[in-house]
Design a protein around this motif. Structure first.
Motif, mmCIF file in Angstrom:
data_model
loop_
_atom_site.group_PDB
_atom_site.id
_atom_site.type_symbol
_atom_site.label_atom_id
_atom_site.label_comp_id
_atom_site.label_asym_id
_atom_site.label_seq_id
_atom_site.Cartn_x
_atom_site.Cartn_y
_atom_site.Cartn_z
ATOM 1 N N LYS B 22 0.829 -1.201 0.000
ATOM 2 C CA LYS B 22 0.000 0.000 0.000
ATOM 3 C C LYS B 22 0.865 1.253 0.000
ATOM 4 C CE LYS B 22 -3.834 -2.259 2.335
ATOM 5 N NZ LYS B 22 -4.580 -2.422 1.077
ATOM 6 N N CYS B 23 0.337 2.291 -0.629
ATOM 7 C CA CYS B 23 1.039 3.561 -0.754
ATOM 8 C C CYS B 23 0.014 4.684 -0.631
ATOM 9 C CB CYS B 23 1.745 3.624 -2.107
ATOM 10 S SG CYS B 23 2.542 5.196 -2.469
ATOM 11 N N GLU B 24 0.373 5.728 0.117
ATOM 12 C CA GLU B 24 -0.544 6.841 0.329
ATOM 13 C C GLU B 24 0.200 8.167 0.279
ATOM 14 O OE1 GLU B 24 -2.805 6.350 3.897
ATOM 15 O OE2 GLU B 24 -4.210 7.957 3.398
ATOM 16 N N GLN B 25 -0.409 9.148 -0.368
ATOM 17 C CA GLN B 25 0.158 10.508 -0.384
ATOM 18 C C GLN B 25 -0.977 11.517 -0.283
ATOM 19 O OE1 GLN B 25 -0.201 12.914 -3.060
ATOM 20 N NE2 GLN B 25 -1.270 11.617 -4.533
ATOM 21 N N HIS B 26 -0.661 12.656 0.339
ATOM 22 C CA HIS B 26 -1.654 13.707 0.508
ATOM 23 C C HIS B 26 -1.103 15.033 0.016
ATOM 24 C CE1 HIS B 26 -4.402 11.095 2.651
ATOM 25 N NE2 HIS B 26 -3.379 10.648 3.357
#
Lengths: 115, 111
Positions: B22-26
């Protein structure tokens, strides 16, 4: 196809000295961006410096500067006052200004800063 | 916030397992990437998503299946991997055609 070449697999420099890492690239594009990334043993890929091809002025970031020679398709990184924390793998990278979003890396230069 | 967060940091899986990275960016980036990196080698591009749509697949074997559920998230589904797939998997994000910001990576070992 675009290619990025780093001809120095490994380099070593004494602390406080200056070192230059070489990079050449090949492209038929006129609009593109060039980058140097640093990857220390912690493995986080960190952006060091960027250069837009349309800018003639060489980019600088504190102790890091580039020598961008567009006609020669050369993009070298100079590290001044080398510090132990500069020890890392350094990758030159290229992205064209078109619609591909394809970031291409060179083979890398392993830099060791010696105390 | 200039972070790209990847989970897990380490993963060991058998060849018959199914797992997901999983990968997340904001940062509001609309381009997201998966790279595979072997030791002392440069990252190799696997997939690029632009506006949540797959725009580049670098001839990656189907045992790797990417997914972009929304503009902040990127997954990589793994199934029936081979030992040679053991590597560091890096996620990155960017605005279009400019510098990419990378996560710390997932160290994958296939046994």
């Amino acid at each position: 196809a675009q290619t990025v070449t780093q001809s120095q697999p490994e380099m070593s420099v004494q602390e406080a000295e200056t070192v230059t890492l070489s990079c050449t690239y090949d492209t038929s594009e006129s609009n593109y961006y060039l980058f140097w990334y640093k990857q220390p043993p912690s493995r986080q890929m960190i952006l060091v410096i960027r250069q837009e091809a349309y800018k003639q002025q060489n980019a600088t970031e504190n102790r890091f500067s580039v020598n961008f020679q567009k006609a020669a398709k050369s993009f070298s990184l100079k590290i001044s006052d080398s510090q132990l924390g500069d020890t890392a793998m350094y990758f030159c990278a290229f992205i064209d200004g078109g619609a591909t979003n394809k970031l291409i890396f060179g083979t890398g230069t392993l830099l060791a800063v010696q105390p | 916030d200039t972070e790209v967060t990847q989970t897990p940091k380490h993963l060991v899986m058998g060849m018959t397992n199914k797992k997901s990275l999983k990968c997340e960016q904001h940062m509001g980036h609309r381009a997201m990437y998966w790279y595979k990196q072997k030791a002392k080698k440069p990252p190799e591009l696997m997939f690029v998503y632009s506006y949540e749509k797959l725009s580049i697949n670098e001839s990656v074997p189907s045992r790797f299946s990417p997914e972009c559920p929304n503009s902040s998230l990127l997954n990589l589904h793994l199934h029936a991997l081979q030992p040679e797939d053991s590597a560091l998997y890096l996620c990155a994000s960017s605005h279009f055609n400019t510098e990419a910001f990378f996560g710390q990576g997932t160290r994958l070992t296939v046994v």
